[in-house]
Design an enzyme around this catalytic site. Sequence first.
Site, PDB file in Angstrom:
ATOM      1  NE  ARG A 154      -3.508  -1.721   3.080  1.00  0.00           N
ATOM      2  CZ  ARG A 154      -3.048  -2.751   3.771  1.00  0.00           C
ATOM      3  NH1 ARG A 154      -1.792  -2.796   4.162  1.00  0.00           N
ATOM      4  NH2 ARG A 154      -3.837  -3.763   4.069  1.00  0.00           N
ATOM      5  CB  CYS A 239       9.587   5.573   5.935  1.00  0.00           C
ATOM      6  SG  CYS A 239      10.208   7.225   5.616  1.00  0.00           S
ATOM      7  CB  ALA A 240      10.609  -0.133   5.319  1.00  0.00           C
ATOM      8  NE  ARG A 241       9.127  -2.470  11.988  1.00  0.00           N
ATOM      9  CZ  ARG A 241       8.332  -1.387  12.043  1.00  0.00           C
ATOM     10  NH1 ARG A 241       8.695  -0.261  11.501  1.00  0.00           N
ATOM     11  NH2 ARG A 241       7.175  -1.436  12.651  1.00  0.00           N
ATOM     12  CD  GLU A 270      13.751   2.640  15.297  1.00  0.00           C
ATOM     13  OE1 GLU A 270      12.696   2.700  15.969  1.00  0.00           O
ATOM     14  OE2 GLU A 270      13.758   2.569  14.068  1.00  0.00           O
ATOM     15  CG  HIS A 288      10.134   4.406  14.092  1.00  0.00           C
ATOM     16  ND1 HIS A 288      10.593   3.141  14.333  1.00  0.00           N
ATOM     17  CD2 HIS A 288       8.975   4.225  13.400  1.00  0.00           C
ATOM     18  CE1 HIS A 288       9.779   2.248  13.825  1.00  0.00           C
ATOM     19  NE2 HIS A 288       8.776   2.886  13.243  1.00  0.00           N
TER      20      HIS A 288
HETATM   21  C1  MLT Z   1       4.454   1.092  12.215  1.00  0.00           C
HETATM   22  O1  MLT Z   1       4.915  -0.033  11.991  1.00  0.00           O
HETATM   23  O2  MLT Z   1       3.248   1.261  12.342  1.00  0.00           O
HETATM   24  C2  MLT Z   1       5.355   2.266  12.267  1.00  0.00           C
HETATM   25  O3  MLT Z   1       6.676   1.916  12.161  1.00  0.00           O
HETATM   26  C3  MLT Z   1       5.063   3.220  13.365  1.00  0.00           C
HETATM   27  C4  MLT Z   1       5.375   2.783  14.755  1.00  0.00           C
HETATM   28  O4  MLT Z   1       5.910   1.724  15.003  1.00  0.00           O
HETATM   29  O5  MLT Z   1       5.075   3.509  15.663  1.00  0.00           O
END
Ligand code: MLT
Length: 324
Positions: A154, A239-241, A270, A288
């Site tokens: 998505r 912005c994934a992992r 983190e 994050h």
């Molecule tokens: C998520 O997986 O929803 C994002 O990385 C945001 C989060 O972990 O707070």
Amino acid sequence: MAKIAVTDGLSDEAVRILQSAGHEVHIKHHEQSEINNGSLSKFDAVVIRSATKLLSQQIMASVSDDGGIRFIGRAGVGVDNIDINTATKMGIIVCNTPGASTSSVVELTIGHLLASTRHIVTADRTMRNGEWSKKRLRGSEIGGKRLGLIGLGRISRGVAQIARSFGMEIHAYDPYVEEVPGWITMHEEVDTIFSSCTHISIHCNLTEETANLVNSSRISMMPGIGLDGTKCGNHIVSCARGGIVDENDCSDALSNGQLSSLALDVFSTEPLIESPLMNHDGFHGSPHIAASTLEAQSRIGTEMASLIIQFFKTGKTDYSLNNV
Ligand code: MLT
């Protein structure tokens, strides 16, 4: 009615919805050591974000002879901080809110891409230091360049649509998807994304297969010259992992010029306190925050509240990540 522990925060609206349905909501961060000592076993459900880890040991400690948690809610997308297999064995249902933060993550990804290619952060930083770096901070357009997407879910598709409207040519690698719009060129090998694209955005999960997927050898394949002939350098955003991008290799690539910019919202450890990345102007970091918008947190909260209410009313949810 259920006693719900919320360890990493939840929107006020969601708390109100849960309380109006008669549930008891306890908002308090539980340290890993407290969870290991059974602090969650006094609750029927727990709602976490990424800060709380519920791996096998913590899940086992959250169930007691006279009860314990029956529902784990991940207020967000990523579930690499939950051992779903152990939860399933213990009869605990696991739910997340996969679509609620999509727009926010898309927007941060595009924001990072533009900030990196136009040096927006360095421009601000140097100006505050009294420098007028007009000549030094020459950027490049993203239009006329190839954007390679690793993972085509998505968020990635949302990024693709916006990037396309900027005039980027969209390429993607995702061995798990079937239906793909005709304007996205699919690749069978991840390496061909690196060898064809000057701009790459990461959108896959962290798995054994994707750990350190972005590394020196792949970065060295990136062309550095755009489809339009501009010597725009190479740019990566994630912005994934954390853990998909090898941060040390990227730091080396920023030093030797193979990478012009790296923008990360997620890190292998983190919070990120010390990193060689901090020495590079080409590095843009954010702590994050991709899903940290008013809108995403409101959607996440209300979706999570309705899943919890449904579960404690019917013993089931319309949607879960495991079958118990
Ligand atoms: C998520 O997986 O929803 C994002 O990385 C945001 C989060 O972990 O707070």
